[in-house]
Write an enzyme that holds these catalytic residues in place. Structure first.
Site: not given
Ligand code: SAH
Length: 361
Positions: A92, A105, A112, A116, A119, A335
């Site tokens: 996406e 984006c 991934c 986290c 996420c 994401c």
């Molecule tokens: N892997 C990379 C980039 C992808 S995510 C990273 O970790 O930075 C882009 C941003 O969105 C990251 O800061 C991630 O932590 C955040 N993110 C992911 N899921 C989220 C959510 N449910 N709410 C808010 N931010 C989120």
């Protein structure tokens, strides 16, 4: 069927070499490169001989992705794209409209591996890396979708995937994005977001790319960070912060820290004070993100009052900070959310979790 070559993966020099091996004159490389980087299919590359176009179409991809679905938000100008890779994987990207233009984006991996807790991208693991050409195709498809309305001028590597875990393809993509005969997007308009891979941050500092590095911090100390980000167990904050300080010193560029505010975890004013202490003296900006709740993960956003108080505390301590506008929530803007929803509705998510075979997806 043998895999087709993705021509968008190639630099101009590599494309020239490829065409030479096909017995074509050198000047064709420039023609082909500019068509490809406009998202034009082989059939419409009219200054190329028909026989060459046919041969290319038989063995190569012009655009290795297709729009599977485009879902415009009803609330704002955001559009979420679900894109199909040539091998059937779905990824996406999200197009956002700001006062300064269109930002895309971009995803860097199919899923991934970073795990986290908040996420959605990581729920099914990582099926594979995306190639540079597949990253570029996301921009080309968004431009095609926009048509006369405009063009993508800014890119954020904040879709699914950890860009620094797919280092070579990501750096190749950034160089292609900036190519004067291609899209020529200024790297000053590009942000790369990482969960904090320390050695790769060091390597990136030496690439001479004037992008903005964004670091997903999400916690002011190791104890909290380890609860939500497995990567914190590999690289503690002192190592991460040393790498970031070195990055700033070497590149002269301000870094951005992303900090998702999660209720009852990291959003108390005392955490803001701890964060200010951690960032003291560093040329940086903090981007606060109210957590986009992911039901599968059972984590909630901080309340609007808590977000406000956190921001006020950082400002009081002279830390530059803003709160990210929440866009596209009605279209699963965070994401991996849309991809998951789509796969779930087709009963495929559980299967992805068990299998990394592309044909299963
Ligand atoms: N892997 C990379 C980039 C992808 S995510 C990273 O970790 O930075 C882009 C941003 O969105 C990251 O800061 C991630 O932590 C955040 N993110 C992911 N899921 C989220 C959510 N449910 N709410 C808010 N931010 C989120």
């Amino acid at each position: 069927m043998a895999d087709k070559r993705v021509l968008l993966d190639m630099t101009r020099e590599e494309l020239a070499q490829f065409l030479t091996e096909m017995g074509q004159p050198a000047f064709r490389a420039g023609q082909l490169f500019s068509w490809l980087h406009k998202g034009v299919p082989f059939s419409r590359m009219l200054n190329l001989p028909a026989s060459l176009r046919e041969e290319l179409a038989a063995h190569c991809h012009d655009l290795p992705l297709q729009i599977h679905r485009a879902i415009p938000s009803r609330r704002d100008d955001t559009v979420k794209f679900l894109l199909a890779c040539a091998d059937g994987h779905l990824i996406e990207s999200v197009l956002m409209h700001y006062h300064y233009g269109y930002t895309l984006c971009v995803s860097t991996q199919v899923g991934c591996l970073m795990g986290c807790a908040f996420c959605a991208s990581t729920l099914g693991g990582c099926a594979r890396d995306l190639s540079a050409g597949e990253m570029l195709s996301q921009v080309l498809l968004a431009n095609g979708y926009l048509g006369d309305k405009g063009k993508v001028g800014h890119v954020v590597l904040m879709g699914s995937g950890e860009p620094l875990a797919n280092y070579d393809a990501t750096v190749r993509f950034l160089r292609l994005l900036n190519d004067p005969q291609g899209l020529m997007i200024s790297l000053r308009n590009v942000s790369l977001s990482t969960c904090g891979l320390v050695p790769e941050i060091g390597q990136l500092a030496g690439e001479g790319l004037p992008i903005t590095l964004s670091v997903s911090l999400h916690a002011p100390n190791d104890e909290i960070r380890r609860q939500i980000m497995p990567i914190a167990k590999r690289y503690p904050l002192n190592e991460l912060m040393a790498a970031v300080r070195e990055y700033v010193r070497k590149t002269g560029r301000r870094v951005v820290f992303e900090y998702a505010l999660i209720g009852n975890l990291n959003s108390h004013p005392s955490h803001a004070r701890e964060l200010a202490e951690l960032l003291r003296g560093l040329q940086c900006h903090v981007n606060l993100i109210p957590l986009n709740p992911v039901p599968e993960r059972g984590l909630a956003s901080a309340t609007p009052q808590a977000v406000k108080a956190f921001l006020a505390e950082l400002e009081r301590l002279h830390i530059s900070a803003t709160c990210r506008r929440e866009m596209g929530q009605d279209i699963s803007g965070a994401c991996g959310q849309l991809r998951n929803r789509h796969l779930k509705s087709e009963g495929k998510l559980d299967r992805i979790m068990e299998s990394t075979d592309p044909r299963d997806i």
